[in-house]
Design an enzyme around this catalytic site. Structure first.
Site, PDB file in Angstrom:
ATOM      1  N   GLY A 593       0.834  -1.190   0.000  1.00 13.56           N
ATOM      2  CA  GLY A 593       0.000   0.000   0.000  1.00 13.56           C
ATOM      3  C   GLY A 593       0.866   1.236   0.000  1.00 13.56           C
ATOM      4  O   GLY A 593       2.097   1.171  -0.022  1.00 13.56           O
ATOM      5  N   ASP A 712      -6.189  11.021  12.356  1.00 14.41           N
ATOM      6  CA  ASP A 712      -6.452  10.572  10.986  1.00 14.41           C
ATOM      7  C   ASP A 712      -7.153   9.224  10.991  1.00 14.41           C
ATOM      8  O   ASP A 712      -6.741   8.282  10.323  1.00 14.41           O
ATOM      9  CB  ASP A 712      -5.149  10.499  10.186  1.00 14.41           C
ATOM     10  CG  ASP A 712      -5.391  10.483   8.670  1.00 14.41           C
ATOM     11  OD1 ASP A 712      -6.493  10.891   8.252  1.00 14.41           O
ATOM     12  OD2 ASP A 712      -4.485  10.079   7.924  1.00 14.41           O
TER      13      ASP A 712
END
Length: 925
Positions: A593, A712
């Site tokens: 990722g 986040d």
């Protein structure tokens, strides 16, 4: 003249809560008179002449005339009802009315409230042929602020109507507005407001309220007396219901006590009486049909059955009961009411149903005594999700209204709802923030005096037209600055007394200059060019920054010696060299990722342990500071719901973090069906992921020292191991905070669009509630299977999209279809409710992560206990008393209610709290 049986108003639609910010205060003595009494009560007699308060005989509560509460003290006209409708038992407040023949919307403002507190709001109406016209029926809308409450439908000149709701008020005032819909002149007899404890009626919260359908006291020995204040400290109205043909009344003179942490606090006077079936072998039964509303064809309900044993039973006697709805039991086991202690059976999650309902309170096989019930309350569920105009704009426009004595249609909230926005105002309506005033046309309005400085406080306004008035003086400096920076178009021609001298009023020449310089410049990139740029950027970003093919090193940021924290030097975790990482990742081959720091690669250690290696890219927008911050955090946090750090690398110019490998990827992939097995998550799996993720955030907020705010929280930062257990990751943006302070001030806004807390965006003050907000968005993603920002058919947030669907009662249209209906619908409702609490407009209304964890665990326990096919579940809440509290859940949407049509009781307030004998009600057997 014999008085007709009182009739309660049929609710016509949902009640939406007012979300207004503080308005400009009324001046001087009027505001003082408008204060609540020592109980926090506000009682208003509408249409009463004069300014003096009076004390009600029965309740000893102070009641005020309504003039001081009106948005415009000259609004409406006062009347007395016709003499033929004035009866000895009629309460004084019904003698007069205030009608509003002029204006679309007329409002009352109730001030000096406590923001975030729960209030009972009650409106009273009696036509009594006050206008001498015998004009019936009369219909008009009732609003609380920007939000629709119900349709008031007056069909009987003699029958008073009471409307009541329980709502959370987010600000220090609330407005009640009557809206003319063209079907008769709006009028009102009285208005009440009563504060409630925040723990009472937990179904009422920041995103939903309760609209009363009926409240009944069974077994009262006086069928003409309604229990209210002071017997009920909250001044609820408990109207008697007795039917000697089929019920026996039983009672006690002893005080009935509320259990600890009672959620409803039914008063002792009500709980001292109860009914049992006259035939002891029979049950207590009610039959009713739900009544669809024009704007809510399938309303959701909450029913509360109140129980208390009022007889001291012999040792060999047992009273054990069950509750049956349409042949389906509420609970798996029977329950026994406790002697002189309150208890309640109620549904926590609002449910709806179709067709006739038959409720039966039965004695179980173990019982030697017939069933009993003491009281009942029934509410329909109303959305309280909408918000009013931003507070600063409200204060500014009210200042303008007061300065110029504006008599236009300026009542209630300036911008909301859209159909009732103030005349000559233009507003913007964003999906994730309150409406803002962007334009104001006050030309030809007869304005006199100076230009009010309040215009400068309308921070979002882009155009103001003040032409053709009698304004004088000069333009306020705040407006001059806005004109100069190009953010405001101000028109002020044809004001003869307004200063136009170039030396003393240089801004006068700006209007012409501005009109010539208004130019919008748009730079458009061809879509193909954008695609190429983005593609190249991704490739460059994710290329390893270790060595090129020729073996030469690439430029990178190198940490200074003093940037390497001592905590890293003392880490027990393994410190890797660059060469070791290159070997572990097989020369950096497999990308797992990518994020703001760089790309993540798959690796295998010598002992076969799989790891994820996050390498910092030289083009990363997160630099050395974020790397060191995350490494320091991971060095000291340890929790099974957080991704652990196995090691790190600071080798010259190279930096990396090594984590436990999470083979199932991230949550976002699985919600979209893009996980490793290409299967969608089940509802039970989603709930477990939600619980584990919440536990990880709770640890950051409460278990760390110092505590941390993640900043986040989103689906891509929730990783899943081989067993689909969730773990929070990516701590590069995390922020430590001092427990003694309620926020951390920041200079830079960080986070991901769609997940950002609007309050954090507006104030730059970071709190743990910012994580709570983001997690609420994740919960909605788990329920709906949709992203945080939905772009089809037009851009909107998942919060707004979900609320819009649920306002129509369309829960099936909200749930992710890939779960194929395999879920408990009540669990879905509960999780959505939690999500809405998390994403409340102000952080003060949001729960802590500790509360979120507890509520999600309840949802998971419910799912694990019942499965998708179980109809009802029996639950208890912990208490030091032996009496349990009962919650009824319905797995397939059938309503656990005693709805308005079922209890066609007529409710009204009379002097001394007395009512005529009730001769209508449910079909009793």
């Amino acid at each position: 003249m014999e008085q007709a049986a009182p009739r309660m108003m049929t609710p016509r639609s949902r009640l939406l809560l007012l979300f207004l910010a503080a308005a400009a205060a009324s001046g001087g003595v009027l505001q003082v008179r408008a204060q609540p009494d020592n109980n926090g009560f506000i009682s208003i007699n509408c249409g009463l002449s004069g300014t003096a308060n009076y004390v009600e005989n029965s309740t000893k509560l102070s009641t005020s005339p309504d003039t001081i509460f009106l948005d415009d003290e000259d609004a409406g006209s006062t009347h007395n009802i016709s003499a033929e409708y004035v009866l000895p038992t009629l309460g004084k407040r019904y003698y007069t009315v205030r009608s509003f023949p002029d204006g679309k919307r007329n409002c009352y403002t109730l001030r000096s409230l406590v923001a975030g507190l729960k209030y009972l709001v009650r409106a009273l109406f009696k036509y009594g042929n006050y206008d001498g016209q015998h004009r019936l029926p009369i219909m008009f809308d009732l609003y609380v602020g920007v939000n629709f409450w119900t349709i008031v439908n007056i069909t009987d000149a003699d029958a008073p109507v009471i409307l009541e709701a329980i709502v959370v008020v987010p600000d220090d005032f609330v407005q009640v507005c009557l809206v003319n819909t063209g079907s008769g002149t709006p009028f009102i007899s009285g208005l009440d407001l009563r504060p409630l404890k925040s723990t009472l009626y937990p179904q009422a919260n920041a995103t939903q309220g309760l609209r009363l359908a009926t409240r009944r006291n069974f077994g009262s020995d006086d069928t003409t007396v309604a229990v209210r204040y002071p017997d009920d400290p909250h001044d609820r109205l408990w109207f008697p219901l007795v039917d000697g043909r089929i019920w026996n009344e039983i009672s006690t003179s002893k005080t009935v006590h509320n259990i600890e942490n009672d959620l409803f606090e039914a008063p002792s006077k009500v709980m001292q009486t109860a009914i049992t079936p006259r035939d002891t072998s029979q049950n207590i039964e009610f039959v009713w049909d739900p009544e669809p509303q024009p704007k809510d064809p399938t309303p959701m309900y909450m029913a509360i059955l109140h129980f208390c044993e009022v007889e001291l039973l012999p040792t060999n006697a047992v009273r054990e009961m069950s509750v049956i709805l349409n042949r389906v039991p509420w609970f798996q086991f029977g329950f026994s009411p406790q002697y002189l202690l309150t208890g309640a059976a109620y549904n926590v999650i609002p449910v709806r149903g179709f067709g006739r309902y038959h409720v039966s309170i039965n004695a179980t096989k173990n019982s030697t005594l017939p069933p009993l019930v003491n009281a009942v309350e029934v509410f329909s569920i109303i959305s309280t999700a909408n918000v009013g105009t931003e507070s600063q704009d409200v204060s500014a426009i009210l200042g303008i209204k007061e300065t110029y004595r504006v008599k236009k249609n300026w009542m209630g909230d300036p911008c909301g709802p859209k159909t009732l926005a103030w005349d000559q105002l233009t507003c913007s309506y964003a999906v994730s923030s309150p409406p803002r005033i962007t334009g104001l046309d006050m030309s030809f309005s007869g304005l006199k005096g100076n230009i009010s400085s309040s215009f400068s406080n309308l921070k979002f306004i882009k155009s103001v037209d003040l032409t053709d008035n009698q304004l004088s003086g000069s333009i306020p400096p705040g407006l001059v600055k806005r004109i100069q920076d190009g953010s405001l178009d101000l028109r002020f021609g044809n004001n003869p007394n307004l200063c136009t001298d170039a030396d003393s009023c240089p801004t006068q020449t700006m209007e012409g200059k501005r009109s010539k310089s208004k130019l919008a410049i748009f730079i458009v990139l061809p879509i193909t060019l954008v695609v190429v740029i983005v593609s190249v950027a991704v490739l460059v970003f994710c290329l390893p920054r270790w060595k090129n093919k020729q073996g030469s090193t690439r430029n990178s940021v190198k940490p200074q010696n003093d940037q390497t924290p001592s905590s890293l030097q003392l880490l027990e975790n393994h410190r890797f060299s660059y060469g070791e990482l290159e070997a572990i990742t097989n020369s950096i081959q497999t990308v797992l990722g990518r994020g703001g720091f760089g790309c993540v690669y798959h690796g295998i250690m010598n002992d076969g342990t799989q790891v994820a290696v996050k390498l910092r890219s030289e083009s990363s927008n997160q630099g050395v500071k974020e790397f060191l911050a995350e490494a320091q955090i991971l060095a000291r946090i340890h929790h099974n719901s957080l991704v652990p750090m196995i090691g790190y690398c600071i080798d010259g110019e190279y930096m990396a973090l090594v984590y436990e490998y999470m083979p199932q990827g991230n949550l976002e992939e699985h919600i979209g069906g893009n996980g490793g097995n290409r299967k969608y998550l089940t509802w039970r799996q989603r709930l477990r992921i939600a619980v584990k993720s919440a536990q990880g955030l709770e640890y950051l907020h409460t278990g760390c020292n110092p505590p941390l705010i993640h900043r986040d929280v989103k689906g891509t930062n929730i990783l899943l191991n081989k067993d689909l257990e969730a773990k929070i990751s990516d701590f590069g943006l995390s922020k430590a905070f001092d427990r003694k302070r309620d926020h951390v001030s920041t200079n830079i806004l960080v986070g991901t669009p769609g997940y950002l807390d609007p309050e954090y965006q507006a104030t730059m003050q970071l709190t743990t509630k910012s994580d709570v907000y983001s997690f609420g968005v994740v919960l909605l993603e788990l329920v709906t299977g949709r992203p945080a920002i939905i772009r089809d058919p037009e851009p909107t947030t998942i919060i707004q999209w979900t609320r819009q669907h649920l306002e129509q009662g369309n829960i099936e249209g909200v749930v992710d279809t890939h779960m194929c209906g395999s879920y408990n619908i009540n669990g879905i409702w509960k999780v959505v409710e939690i999500a809405f609490k998390c994403t409340a407009h102000t952080s003060a209304q949001g729960p802590t992560m500790t509360k979120v964890v507890a509520q999600l665990q309840e949802c998971l326990e419910l799912e694990d206990l019942t499965g998708a096919d179980t109809k009802f579940v029996f639950e208890t809440s912990s208490s030091h008393y032996p009496n349990p509290r009962y919650n009824a859940y319905d797995a397939d949407g059938h309503s656990i209610t005693m709805g308005q049509s079922s209890f066609s009781f007529d409710e009204m307030e009379h002097g001394n709290g007395r009512v005529a004998t009730v001769d209508s009600g449910p079909i009793a057997r």
